[in-house]
Scaffold this motif. Structure first.
Motif, PDB file in Angstrom:
ATOM      1  N   PRO A 140       0.814  -1.224   0.000  1.00  0.00           N
ATOM      2  CA  PRO A 140       0.000   0.000   0.000  1.00  0.00           C
ATOM      3  C   PRO A 140       0.843   1.269   0.000  1.00  0.00           C
ATOM      4  CG  PRO A 140      -0.059  -1.067   2.148  1.00  0.00           C
ATOM      5  CD  PRO A 140       0.643  -2.013   1.228  1.00  0.00           C
ATOM      6  N   MET A 141       0.468   2.183  -0.881  1.00  0.00           N
ATOM      7  CA  MET A 141       1.083   3.502  -0.929  1.00  0.00           C
ATOM      8  C   MET A 141       0.114   4.583  -0.461  1.00  0.00           C
ATOM      9  SD  MET A 141       3.999   2.582  -2.002  1.00  0.00           S
ATOM     10  CE  MET A 141       4.776   4.151  -2.301  1.00  0.00           C
ATOM     11  N   ALA A 142      -1.191   4.301  -0.572  1.00  0.00           N
ATOM     12  CA  ALA A 142      -2.196   5.271  -0.126  1.00  0.00           C
ATOM     13  C   ALA A 142      -3.517   4.556   0.084  1.00  0.00           C
ATOM     14  CB  ALA A 142      -2.358   6.396  -1.145  1.00  0.00           C
ATOM     15  N   VAL A 143      -4.274   5.036   1.048  1.00  0.00           N
ATOM     16  CA  VAL A 143      -5.645   4.594   1.285  1.00  0.00           C
ATOM     17  C   VAL A 143      -6.525   5.839   1.291  1.00  0.00           C
ATOM     18  CG1 VAL A 143      -7.257   3.480   2.873  1.00  0.00           C
ATOM     19  CG2 VAL A 143      -4.933   2.587   2.620  1.00  0.00           C
ATOM     20  N   GLU A 144      -7.564   5.824   0.479  1.00  0.00           N
ATOM     21  CA  GLU A 144      -8.458   6.979   0.369  1.00  0.00           C
ATOM     22  C   GLU A 144      -9.875   6.544   0.735  1.00  0.00           C
ATOM     23  OE1 GLU A 144      -8.037   8.384  -3.599  1.00  0.00           O
ATOM     24  OE2 GLU A 144      -5.875   8.720  -3.426  1.00  0.00           O
ATOM     25  N   VAL A 145     -10.485   7.290   1.641  1.00  0.00           N
ATOM     26  CA  VAL A 145     -11.851   7.009   2.074  1.00  0.00           C
ATOM     27  C   VAL A 145     -12.731   8.180   1.659  1.00  0.00           C
ATOM     28  CG1 VAL A 145     -13.339   6.409   4.013  1.00  0.00           C
ATOM     29  CG2 VAL A 145     -10.928   5.755   4.058  1.00  0.00           C
ATOM     30  N   LEU A 146     -13.788   7.881   0.936  1.00  0.00           N
ATOM     31  CA  LEU A 146     -14.717   8.914   0.488  1.00  0.00           C
ATOM     32  C   LEU A 146     -15.822   9.043   1.534  1.00  0.00           C
ATOM     33  CD1 LEU A 146     -14.929   7.999  -3.307  1.00  0.00           C
ATOM     34  CD2 LEU A 146     -13.245   9.411  -2.098  1.00  0.00           C
ATOM     35  N   THR A 221     -21.941   9.493  10.755  1.00  0.00           N
ATOM     36  CA  THR A 221     -20.930   9.526   9.699  1.00  0.00           C
ATOM     37  C   THR A 221     -21.344   8.594   8.565  1.00  0.00           C
ATOM     38  OG1 THR A 221     -19.097  10.071  11.168  1.00  0.00           O
ATOM     39  CG2 THR A 221     -18.549   8.914   9.142  1.00  0.00           C
ATOM     40  N   GLU A 222     -21.200   9.067   7.327  1.00  0.00           N
ATOM     41  CA  GLU A 222     -21.560   8.240   6.169  1.00  0.00           C
ATOM     42  C   GLU A 222     -20.344   8.086   5.260  1.00  0.00           C
ATOM     43  OE1 GLU A 222     -25.191   9.358   4.273  1.00  0.00           O
ATOM     44  OE2 GLU A 222     -26.277   9.599   6.175  1.00  0.00           O
ATOM     45  N   LEU A 223     -20.060   6.837   4.884  1.00  0.00           N
ATOM     46  CA  LEU A 223     -18.925   6.495   4.030  1.00  0.00           C
ATOM     47  C   LEU A 223     -19.447   5.938   2.711  1.00  0.00           C
ATOM     48  CD1 LEU A 223     -16.740   4.618   6.688  1.00  0.00           C
ATOM     49  CD2 LEU A 223     -16.839   7.071   6.226  1.00  0.00           C
ATOM     50  N   ASP A 224     -18.750   6.275   1.627  1.00  0.00           N
ATOM     51  CA  ASP A 224     -19.238   5.890   0.300  1.00  0.00           C
ATOM     52  C   ASP A 224     -18.366   4.853  -0.392  1.00  0.00           C
ATOM     53  OD1 ASP A 224     -20.838   5.881  -1.915  1.00  0.00           O
ATOM     54  OD2 ASP A 224     -20.001   7.691  -2.792  1.00  0.00           O
ATOM     55  N   ALA A 225     -17.052   4.973  -0.269  1.00  0.00           N
ATOM     56  CA  ALA A 225     -16.152   4.028  -0.941  1.00  0.00           C
ATOM     57  C   ALA A 225     -14.766   4.136  -0.330  1.00  0.00           C
ATOM     58  CB  ALA A 225     -16.095   4.303  -2.447  1.00  0.00           C
ATOM     59  N   VAL A 226     -13.971   3.074  -0.550  1.00  0.00           N
ATOM     60  CA  VAL A 226     -12.579   3.048  -0.081  1.00  0.00           C
ATOM     61  C   VAL A 226     -11.701   2.639  -1.254  1.00  0.00           C
ATOM     62  CG1 VAL A 226     -10.930   2.025   1.511  1.00  0.00           C
ATOM     63  CG2 VAL A 226     -13.266   2.471   2.261  1.00  0.00           C
ATOM     64  N   ILE A 227     -10.619   3.389  -1.451  1.00  0.00           N
ATOM     65  CA  ILE A 227      -9.671   3.135  -2.543  1.00  0.00           C
ATOM     66  C   ILE A 227      -8.340   2.712  -1.936  1.00  0.00           C
ATOM     67  CG2 ILE A 227      -8.526   4.101  -4.567  1.00  0.00           C
ATOM     68  CD1 ILE A 227     -10.741   6.274  -4.580  1.00  0.00           C
ATOM     69  N   LEU A 228      -7.788   1.639  -2.465  1.00  0.00           N
ATOM     70  CA  LEU A 228      -6.455   1.181  -2.073  1.00  0.00           C
ATOM     71  C   LEU A 228      -5.517   1.377  -3.252  1.00  0.00           C
ATOM     72  CD1 LEU A 228      -4.370  -0.283  -0.282  1.00  0.00           C
ATOM     73  CD2 LEU A 228      -5.314  -2.452  -1.099  1.00  0.00           C
ATOM     74  N   ARG A 229      -4.468   2.158  -3.061  1.00  0.00           N
ATOM     75  CA  ARG A 229      -3.445   2.350  -4.090  1.00  0.00           C
ATOM     76  C   ARG A 229      -2.163   1.675  -3.615  1.00  0.00           C
ATOM     77  NH1 ARG A 229      -5.314   6.504  -7.446  1.00  0.00           N
ATOM     78  NH2 ARG A 229      -6.878   7.869  -6.453  1.00  0.00           N
ATOM     79  N   GLY A 230      -1.522   0.949  -4.532  1.00  0.00           N
ATOM     80  CA  GLY A 230      -0.302   0.263  -4.133  1.00  0.00           C
ATOM     81  C   GLY A 230       0.458  -0.306  -5.302  1.00  0.00           C
ATOM     82  N   LEU A 231       1.581  -0.947  -4.982  1.00  0.00           N
ATOM     83  CA  LEU A 231       2.470  -1.527  -5.991  1.00  0.00           C
ATOM     84  C   LEU A 231       2.466  -3.042  -5.880  1.00  0.00           C
ATOM     85  CD1 LEU A 231       5.521   0.874  -5.479  1.00  0.00           C
ATOM     86  CD2 LEU A 231       3.643   1.117  -7.111  1.00  0.00           C
ATOM     87  N   ARG A 232       2.561  -3.705  -7.020  1.00  0.00           N
ATOM     88  CA  ARG A 232       2.602  -5.173  -7.021  1.00  0.00           C
ATOM     89  C   ARG A 232       3.917  -5.692  -6.451  1.00  0.00           C
ATOM     90  NH1 ARG A 232       0.061  -4.040 -12.065  1.00  0.00           N
ATOM     91  NH2 ARG A 232      -2.090  -4.850 -12.134  1.00  0.00           N
ATOM     92  N   GLU A 233       4.986  -4.941  -6.654  1.00  0.00           N
ATOM     93  CA  GLU A 233       6.297  -5.329  -6.155  1.00  0.00           C
ATOM     94  C   GLU A 233       6.694  -4.391  -5.014  1.00  0.00           C
ATOM     95  OE1 GLU A 233       9.103  -5.429  -9.290  1.00  0.00           O
ATOM     96  OE2 GLU A 233       7.829  -6.627 -10.625  1.00  0.00           O
ATOM     97  N   ARG A 234       7.485  -4.918  -4.115  1.00  0.00           N
ATOM     98  CA  ARG A 234       7.895  -4.118  -2.965  1.00  0.00           C
ATOM     99  C   ARG A 234       8.729  -2.925  -3.420  1.00  0.00           C
ATOM    100  NH1 ARG A 234      10.556  -6.464   2.650  1.00  0.00           N
ATOM    101  NH2 ARG A 234      10.420  -4.517   3.837  1.00  0.00           N
ATOM    102  N   PRO A 235       8.357  -1.712  -2.949  1.00  0.00           N
ATOM    103  CA  PRO A 235       9.101  -0.522  -3.387  1.00  0.00           C
ATOM    104  C   PRO A 235      10.538  -0.538  -2.886  1.00  0.00           C
ATOM    105  CG  PRO A 235       7.584   0.018  -1.614  1.00  0.00           C
ATOM    106  CD  PRO A 235       7.278  -1.399  -2.032  1.00  0.00           C
ATOM    107  N   ILE A 236      11.445   0.008  -3.721  1.00  0.00           N
ATOM    108  CA  ILE A 236      12.852   0.098  -3.361  1.00  0.00           C
ATOM    109  C   ILE A 236      13.086   1.425  -2.664  1.00  0.00           C
ATOM    110  CG2 ILE A 236      15.209   0.183  -4.248  1.00  0.00           C
ATOM    111  CD1 ILE A 236      14.248  -1.485  -6.608  1.00  0.00           C
TER     112      ILE A 236
END
Length: 626
Positions: A140-146, A221-236
């Protein structure tokens, strides 16, 4: 070849440099240990991507602790968090979002709320959670919650090394915290995209967990969606940039603290020799009264208590005293609790009275045999047992509870939705029960009638969202004839309670202070059931008639005339209440704290603002959509 004195100088310089690095590692807010000695501050290194970043929305909702919606629909349920956004960037109250069951501190103030457990760590703020599975494991590089309404309730985001779509389960299921913070109050209810800075972890993940604390929120509180951004390979990671070290980095070093501790242990250099035998090396700590030491240790968290027990024999004796374990909340440690953990604590819990295992043991961390072994050893003195969202529970577990906990007065099985319906029949053997929470369970009518037949001392009963109970009128009739001391009943979203069943309930249970009839569509004001309720329950403090569109002025007038202690009233969605009737209610109920009039067609924003100005102590809620 260097001369002799150079070697001590090199040694001193090495120690100086090491101490400075240790200091840097502690003071950095987002530092990570590198080679067990060096800390890397967040601004000094960035990940170098070696593969394209993957962006994915949640594929499936795996587990959650509560939701506002029904088990048989999609409105306001956690299942709305799967997939792409339904509402964002719009703001407001929308049925297509995910909404948890409670907000604010209103629920904690109710008589039905259990007392808080002692020794809860200050850093544990979570009240609800939801677990989400994504299609592909990534680093994971970022998690975004709408967040679309009253944002700011998220207090922790965690990632797991287990792939929920794979048959290969890791030997050690690990959860790592990506981000955490204390509860915050956002000043605006407007929608936002929440993307906190997360820490990097050493494994790919497609399983995230959001933990929620809504205590500071002014509405749901109301939540609509969650986005996971990341890399398939481990970052250097690039090479570590060595920080500049100053003399100021030496302050409060571990070595200084150790020197201070040594001085405390040995009494200092200028200790006077008065001919008396020296103390035992612990600063005369062992001369304190036993009870005083016990009182001091009672302020430690469970983790600190276990660590302190390893310091010396004296403190080991105190830290293992069963009097330190009359209350035990293991919920904050759900991610690491196992059968071995319970086995380690078992010898200390012979006097255990209150036990909180909520959220623990899922995905094999606890086994039924490990739980039952602990209960057989530590259950006889239990009076309170919290088992919310414990999916390891089986019928055998409930049978052991009924056999080993004869004095149990409180049992919480909230959201244990994987328990077989037959398992609940064992609860009827716990005849001293006073508080029973069965929210979102599969209990059926035969089992609940059997429980009410024998558990006549019940004070608080929660049957919210128990969709397998066929006839709530029969349950209400049994309550009125067996449970005269009932103080609170939660019938949230029961689909078949009629005015006849409600009339029996309020006629037999005259001590009721809390009654939740939210989203009960078969109750109609035209039958006079709500007016009858108000006349029969003069002690009433909380009444939820949520989404009942038939509530009218006559109902509010009876509440104003007969229920002066009313504190919480929810009439969301009614179309037949006028501003005059609402004003009369506010004048007649001086203890009123919460009034929800959202989607009441005769009460526009101007009227709500005027009433709020006249009655500033009352939180008058009215949601909106944009």
């Amino acid at each position: 070849m260097p001369s002799g004195p150079v070697f001590p100088m090199l040694t001193l310089l090495s120690m100086f440099y090491y101490i400075c690095l240790r200091r840097r590692s502690r003071s950095g807010t987002r530092g990570e240990a590198l080679n067990s000695r060096r800390a890397v501050e967040s601004g000094q290194r960035t990940a170098l991507p070696v593969s394209p970043e993957v962006e994915q929305y949640a594929k499936e909702v795996l587990d959650f602790s509560s939701h506002y919606g029904s088990e048989n629909s999609m409105s306001y349920t956690m299942w709305n968090l799967a997939g792409v956004p339904n509402v964002y960037p719009s703001s407001g109250d929308f049925t297509q979002t995910a909404v948890f069951r409670a907000y604010g501190t209103w629920w904690e103030q109710c008589a039905s709320a259990p007392p808080r457990f002692r020794r809860t760590p200050r850093g544990f703020h979570s009240q609800d959670y939801i677990e989400l599975a994504f299609e592909e494991p990534v680093y994971p590089m970022a998690v975004e919650v709408l967040e679309t309404y009253y944002p700011g309730a998220i207090v922790q985001i965690q990632a797991c090394n287990l792939n929920p779509f794979s048959q290969n389960t890791p030997a050690d299921v690990r959860w790592e915290v990506l981000w955490s913070a204390e509860p915050t109050k956002v000043l605006t209810p407007q929608a936002r995209q929440f993307s906190p800075a997360i820490r990097q972890i050493s494994f790919p993940t497609n399983l995230l967990r959001l933990e929620i604390n809504s205590s500071l929120q002014q509405y749901y509180t109301e939540l609509d969606a969650v986005i996971l951004r990341g890399l398939r390979e481990r970052p250097i990671l690039p090479l570590y940039k060595m920080p500049v070290i100053g003399v100021g980095d030496l302050s409060d070093s571990d070595e200084e603290l150790a020197d201070m501790a040594a001085a405390f242990r040995h009494g200092g250099d200028d200790e006077v020799d008065d001919g008396k035998p020296p103390n035992a090396g612990n600063g005369h700590f062992d001369r304190l009264p036993y009870e005083l030491i016990q009182l001091i240790l009672s302020h430690l968290t469970l983790r600190d208590l276990c660590r302190l027990a390893q310091s010396c024999k004296l403190l080991h004796q105190h830290c293992c005293d069963p009097l330190q374990y009359t209350q035990l909340s293991l919920q904050p440690y759900w991610a690491r609790l196992s059968d071995a953990s319970l086995g380690h604590l078992q010898s200390r819990c012979s006097l255990l009275q209150r036990l909180n295992l909520s959220w623990t043991g899922n995905r094999g961390a606890l086994t039924p045999s490990g739980f039952t072994s602990f209960m057989k050893a530590c259950g006889p003195s239990l009076v309170s047992l919290e088992l919310s969202c414990c999916h390891f529970l089986t019928e055998a577990c409930l049978e052991v509870i009924s056999q080993t906990c004869p004095g149990l007065q409180e049992l919480n099985l909230s959201s244990c939705d994987r328990l077989h319906p037959q398992a609940f029949t064992h609860i009827s053997k716990l005849t001293r029960l006073r508080r029973l929470v069965l929210y979102r369970t599969k209990i059926e009518q035969t089992a609940i009638l059997n429980i009410l037949t024998f558990c006549t001392e019940l004070r608080h009963l929660n049957l919210g969202s128990c969709v397998r109970i066929e006839d709530y009128d029969v349950v209400a009739s049994m309550l009125s004839s067996r449970c005269y001391s009932l103080r609170s009943v939660d019938l949230w979203r029961c689909r078949n309670l009629t005015d006849r069943g409600l009339a029996e309930l309020v006629s037999g249970c005259r001590m009721l202070e809390e009654l939740d009839l939210g989203w009960c569509p078969t109750l109609q004001s035209s039958s006079g059931c709500f007016q009858h309720l108000a006349r029969k329950l003069p002690r009433l403090r909380k009444l939820f008639l949520t989404a009942n569109r038939t509530v009218c002025d006559a109902d509010l007038e009876e509440l104003a005339a007969n229920c002066p202690s009313l504190q919480h009233l929810d009439i969301l969605g009614t179309r037949m209440v006028s501003p005059q009737a609402l004003k009369k209610l506010l004048q007649s109920c001086p203890k009123l704290l919460l009034l929800d009039v959202s989607f009441c067609s005769q009460l526009d924003n101007r009227i709500v603002q005027e009433l709020s100005a006249l009655f500033p102590k009352v939180a008058i809620k009215k949601s909106f959509t944009q």
